[in-house]
Write a protein that holds these residues in place. Sequence first.
Motif, short mmCIF file in Angstrom:
data_model
loop_
_atom_site.label_atom_id
_atom_site.label_comp_id
_atom_site.label_asym_id
_atom_site.label_seq_id
_atom_site.Cartn_x
_atom_site.Cartn_y
_atom_site.Cartn_z
N ARG A 1 22.20 49.89 46.94
CA ARG A 1 23.06 49.58 47.99
C ARG A 1 23.34 48.24 47.90
O ARG A 1 22.82 47.53 47.43
CB ARG A 1 22.44 50.07 49.26
N GLY A 2 24.53 48.01 49.08
CA GLY A 2 25.00 46.47 49.19
C GLY A 2 24.02 45.62 49.70
O GLY A 2 23.04 46.24 50.38
N LYS A 3 24.50 44.38 49.86
CA LYS A 3 23.72 43.64 50.67
C LYS A 3 23.43 43.58 52.25
O LYS A 3 22.55 43.58 52.90
CB LYS A 3 24.19 41.98 50.40
N SER A 4 24.91 44.06 52.75
CA SER A 4 24.89 44.04 54.20
C SER A 4 23.94 45.26 54.45
O SER A 4 23.27 45.51 55.86
CB SER A 4 26.18 44.37 54.65
N THR A 5 23.97 46.31 53.53
CA THR A 5 22.92 47.49 54.12
C THR A 5 21.62 47.26 54.18
O THR A 5 20.73 47.73 54.92
CB THR A 5 23.34 48.63 53.01
#
Length: 78
Positions: A36-40
């Motif tokens: 998943r992405g950094k923000s997730t």
Amino acid sequence: MDKKKFRVLIKYCFLKGKNTVKAKTWLDADFLDTARGKSTIKHSYTKLRCGEMNTEGGEHSGRPKEVVTDENIKKSTK
């Protein structure tokens, strides 16, 4: 990998004391195709810090689902 399994991995990183950068690095190295992405990850860490340790997908705020009933069908055909 499904979302629940990924939430468990993020929780594992959190409990091991890894910060979000180290968690993202580890997840990218081992699960490159599904990471998943950094923000997730940051969002998940925020929830974990607040004591929300549940890894199940909870209900979301927003528009409720509409239920298909005979009454709703009659309303839409008028």
